[in-house]
Design a protein around this motif. Structure first.
Motif, PDB file in Angstrom:
ATOM      1  N   GLY A  13      -0.269  52.163  -2.045  1.00  0.00           N
ATOM      2  CA  GLY A  13       0.433  53.306  -2.636  1.00  0.00           C
ATOM      3  C   GLY A  13       0.160  54.634  -1.970  1.00  0.00           C
ATOM      4  O   GLY A  13       0.550  55.681  -2.482  1.00  0.00           O
ATOM      5  N   HIS A  14      -0.498  54.625  -0.818  1.00  0.00           N
ATOM      6  CA  HIS A  14      -0.749  55.877  -0.100  1.00  0.00           C
ATOM      7  C   HIS A  14       0.264  56.072   1.019  1.00  0.00           C
ATOM      8  O   HIS A  14       0.947  55.142   1.448  1.00  0.00           O
ATOM      9  CB  HIS A  14      -2.155  55.862   0.530  1.00  0.00           C
ATOM     10  CG  HIS A  14      -3.263  55.963  -0.473  1.00  0.00           C
ATOM     11  ND1 HIS A  14      -3.540  57.123  -1.163  1.00  0.00           N
ATOM     12  CD2 HIS A  14      -4.167  55.053  -0.890  1.00  0.00           C
ATOM     13  CE1 HIS A  14      -4.573  56.915  -1.965  1.00  0.00           C
ATOM     14  NE2 HIS A  14      -4.962  55.659  -1.827  1.00  0.00           N
ATOM     15  N   GLY A  15       0.314  57.293   1.515  1.00  0.00           N
ATOM     16  CA  GLY A  15       0.969  57.616   2.776  1.00  0.00           C
ATOM     17  C   GLY A  15      -0.154  58.027   3.716  1.00  0.00           C
ATOM     18  O   GLY A  15      -0.876  58.985   3.441  1.00  0.00           O
ATOM     19  N   VAL A  16      -0.309  57.282   4.804  1.00  0.00           N
ATOM     20  CA  VAL A  16      -1.501  57.440   5.639  1.00  0.00           C
ATOM     21  C   VAL A  16      -1.106  57.815   7.061  1.00  0.00           C
ATOM     22  O   VAL A  16      -0.256  57.150   7.668  1.00  0.00           O
ATOM     23  CB  VAL A  16      -2.296  56.104   5.692  1.00  0.00           C
ATOM     24  CG1 VAL A  16      -3.617  56.276   6.453  1.00  0.00           C
ATOM     25  CG2 VAL A  16      -2.559  55.570   4.283  1.00  0.00           C
ATOM     26  N   LEU A  17      -1.701  58.867   7.596  1.00  0.00           N
ATOM     27  CA  LEU A  17      -1.543  59.194   9.018  1.00  0.00           C
ATOM     28  C   LEU A  17      -2.834  58.826   9.735  1.00  0.00           C
ATOM     29  O   LEU A  17      -3.909  59.326   9.389  1.00  0.00           O
ATOM     30  CB  LEU A  17      -1.285  60.698   9.209  1.00  0.00           C
ATOM     31  CG  LEU A  17      -1.346  61.205  10.658  1.00  0.00           C
ATOM     32  CD1 LEU A  17      -0.287  60.553  11.544  1.00  0.00           C
ATOM     33  CD2 LEU A  17      -1.210  62.734  10.713  1.00  0.00           C
ATOM     34  N   VAL A  18      -2.724  57.919  10.728  1.00  0.00           N
ATOM     35  CA  VAL A  18      -3.895  57.517  11.516  1.00  0.00           C
ATOM     36  C   VAL A  18      -3.702  58.027  12.942  1.00  0.00           C
ATOM     37  O   VAL A  18      -2.816  57.558  13.668  1.00  0.00           O
ATOM     38  CB  VAL A  18      -4.081  55.982  11.541  1.00  0.00           C
ATOM     39  CG1 VAL A  18      -5.381  55.627  12.268  1.00  0.00           C
ATOM     40  CG2 VAL A  18      -4.084  55.400  10.137  1.00  0.00           C
ATOM     41  N   THR A  19      -4.531  58.981  13.365  1.00  0.00           N
ATOM     42  CA  THR A  19      -4.432  59.440  14.757  1.00  0.00           C
ATOM     43  C   THR A  19      -5.078  58.381  15.658  1.00  0.00           C
ATOM     44  O   THR A  19      -6.062  57.752  15.286  1.00  0.00           O
ATOM     45  CB  THR A  19      -5.127  60.801  14.946  1.00  0.00           C
ATOM     46  OG1 THR A  19      -6.539  60.660  14.774  1.00  0.00           O
ATOM     47  CG2 THR A  19      -4.579  61.844  13.977  1.00  0.00           C
ATOM     48  N   GLY A  20      -4.496  58.195  16.833  1.00  0.00           N
ATOM     49  CA  GLY A  20      -4.995  57.136  17.711  1.00  0.00           C
ATOM     50  C   GLY A  20      -4.840  55.778  17.060  1.00  0.00           C
ATOM     51  O   GLY A  20      -5.664  54.886  17.261  1.00  0.00           O
ATOM     52  N   GLY A  21      -3.756  55.611  16.303  1.00  0.00           N
ATOM     53  CA  GLY A  21      -3.597  54.415  15.471  1.00  0.00           C
ATOM     54  C   GLY A  21      -2.967  53.218  16.166  1.00  0.00           C
ATOM     55  O   GLY A  21      -2.765  52.181  15.552  1.00  0.00           O
ATOM     56  N   ALA A  22      -2.653  53.335  17.466  1.00  0.00           N
ATOM     57  CA  ALA A  22      -1.978  52.210  18.142  1.00  0.00           C
ATOM     58  C   ALA A  22      -2.950  51.182  18.671  1.00  0.00           C
ATOM     59  O   ALA A  22      -2.557  50.050  18.968  1.00  0.00           O
ATOM     60  CB  ALA A  22      -1.117  52.743  19.284  1.00  0.00           C
ATOM     61  N   THR A  23      -4.222  51.558  18.826  1.00  0.00           N
ATOM     62  CA  THR A  23      -5.184  50.636  19.453  1.00  0.00           C
ATOM     63  C   THR A  23      -6.514  50.646  18.705  1.00  0.00           C
ATOM     64  O   THR A  23      -6.786  51.548  17.905  1.00  0.00           O
ATOM     65  CB  THR A  23      -5.470  51.034  20.927  1.00  0.00           C
ATOM     66  OG1 THR A  23      -6.140  52.307  20.929  1.00  0.00           O
ATOM     67  CG2 THR A  23      -4.210  51.115  21.768  1.00  0.00           C
ATOM     68  N   GLY A  24      -7.350  49.655  19.003  1.00  0.00           N
ATOM     69  CA  GLY A  24      -8.752  49.634  18.577  1.00  0.00           C
ATOM     70  C   GLY A  24      -8.956  49.868  17.079  1.00  0.00           C
ATOM     71  O   GLY A  24      -8.254  49.298  16.233  1.00  0.00           O
ATOM     72  N   ILE A  25      -9.938  50.694  16.782  1.00  0.00           N
ATOM     73  CA  ILE A  25     -10.334  50.923  15.391  1.00  0.00           C
ATOM     74  C   ILE A  25      -9.177  51.557  14.603  1.00  0.00           C
ATOM     75  O   ILE A  25      -8.938  51.207  13.440  1.00  0.00           O
ATOM     76  CB  ILE A  25     -11.601  51.814  15.354  1.00  0.00           C
ATOM     77  CG1 ILE A  25     -12.796  51.031  15.935  1.00  0.00           C
ATOM     78  CG2 ILE A  25     -11.906  52.296  13.943  1.00  0.00           C
ATOM     79  CD1 ILE A  25     -14.054  51.864  16.197  1.00  0.00           C
TER      80      ILE A  25
END
Ligand SMILES: NC(=O)c1ccc[n+]([C@@H]2O[C@H](COP(=O)([O-])OP(=O)(O)OC[C@H]3O[C@@H](n4cnc5c(N)ncnc54)[C@H](OP(=O)(O)O)[C@@H]3O)[C@@H](O)[C@H]2O)c1
Length: 246
Positions: A5-17
């Motif tokens: 139920g969140h809206g999440v922005l992950v920087t550097g989200g295409a790889t790894g952690i």
């Protein structure tokens, strides 16, 4: 925290952690936006997870951080979780007259961009019901690896900044969580340079077990659990061991 139920922005989200965090939130039922510099890496993950929203963005550049905030909030007005994960790691010999632009790039991406994004997103997050900021630091926040001196210093800075941020936001709804990875097998620093360490899934599973517990503040694992809780004496011993010549 709840993972759905969140809206999440992950920087550097295409790889790894970052990708491990993004896909776990997505599978749990949240909407997820990811960003990074390489369009091919963003596309690769989006092909596997078509619900992901992606944006090419270089966080070294302050104007692109401002544009990222504008895009993320217009794309997804109920965005309520910012994951500051993007980072680079460079081996730098300080006595070899390293180029200042090279040094500054690491400070800009690993530290300045996290601080800038936090200040850009706080006004929006304050209007949300269950907002959170998740900062990714490192076991090296507590004991530096001398061959990556700027990296280690930026990670110490992120840890310090996260403590102050949490204190300043204590009377607001924004949760401030620090993820403190140990060495994890990813492409950090370039493909093939970081193949040692904990398997990515093992680490990500441990993080997501913890993050769901109430009132969690710091999530560490193995080496980082040790370094983040060590006495000064123990840290001195770890420093000597980690930085032994040869
Ligand atoms: N792996 C470890 O052992 C370890 C240990 C402690 C902490 N960490 C931290 O964990 C985080 C993720 O690292 P990782 O190990 O998963 O390595 P990774 O796979 O190389 O992830 C780093 C991500 O950051 C993105 N990034 C780098 N510079 C950027 C920029 N200027 N603008 C936008 N995005 C940028 C990269 O995408 P692009 O290159 O496409 O931009 C990449 O997706 C980092 O903060 C790292 O310091 C890792």
């Amino acid at each position: 925290m709840e993972l759905s139920g969140h809206g999440v922005l992950v920087t550097g989200g295409a790889t790894g952690i970052g990708a491990a965090i993004a896909t776990r939130f997505l599978k749990a039922g949240s909407d997820v936006l990811i960003c990074g510099r390489r369009a091919d890496k963003l596309r690769e993950l989006q092909e596997r997870y078509p619900q992901l929203r992606t944006r090419v963005c270089d966080l070294e550049d302050p104007t692109q951080r401002v544009a990222l905030r504008g895009w993320a909030i217009s794309e997804f007005p109920s965005l309520d979780v910012l994951v500051n994960n993007a980072g680079i790691q460079q081996r730098i010999q300080l006595a070899d007259e390293p180029d200042w632009d090279l040094i500054h790039r690491e400070i800009a991406v690993n530290f300045e961009s996290h601080v800038h994004l936090v200040t850009l997103f706080i006004p929006h997050l304050l209007r949300c019901q269950q907002p959170a900021i998740i900062n990714v630091s490192s076991g090296l926040s507590f004991v530096p690896l001398a061959r990556v001196p700027i990296y280690s210093a930026t990670k110490a800075a992120i840890h310090s900044f996260t403590l102050s941020l949490r204190q300043q936001l204590r009377d607001t709804p924004i949760d401030v969580i620090e993820v403190i990875p140990p060495g994890v097998n990813t492409d950090l620093g370039g493909p093939g340079l970081h193949t040692w360490g904990v398997a990515l899934d093992e680490f990500a599973n441990a993080v997501f077990d913890e993050v769901q517990k109430p009132d969690v503040r710091e999530i560490a694992y193995q080496f980082s659990a040790e370094s983040s809780r060590a006495s000064r004496e123990a840290l001195d011993a770890i420093f000597e061991r980690m930085n032994a010549p040869g």
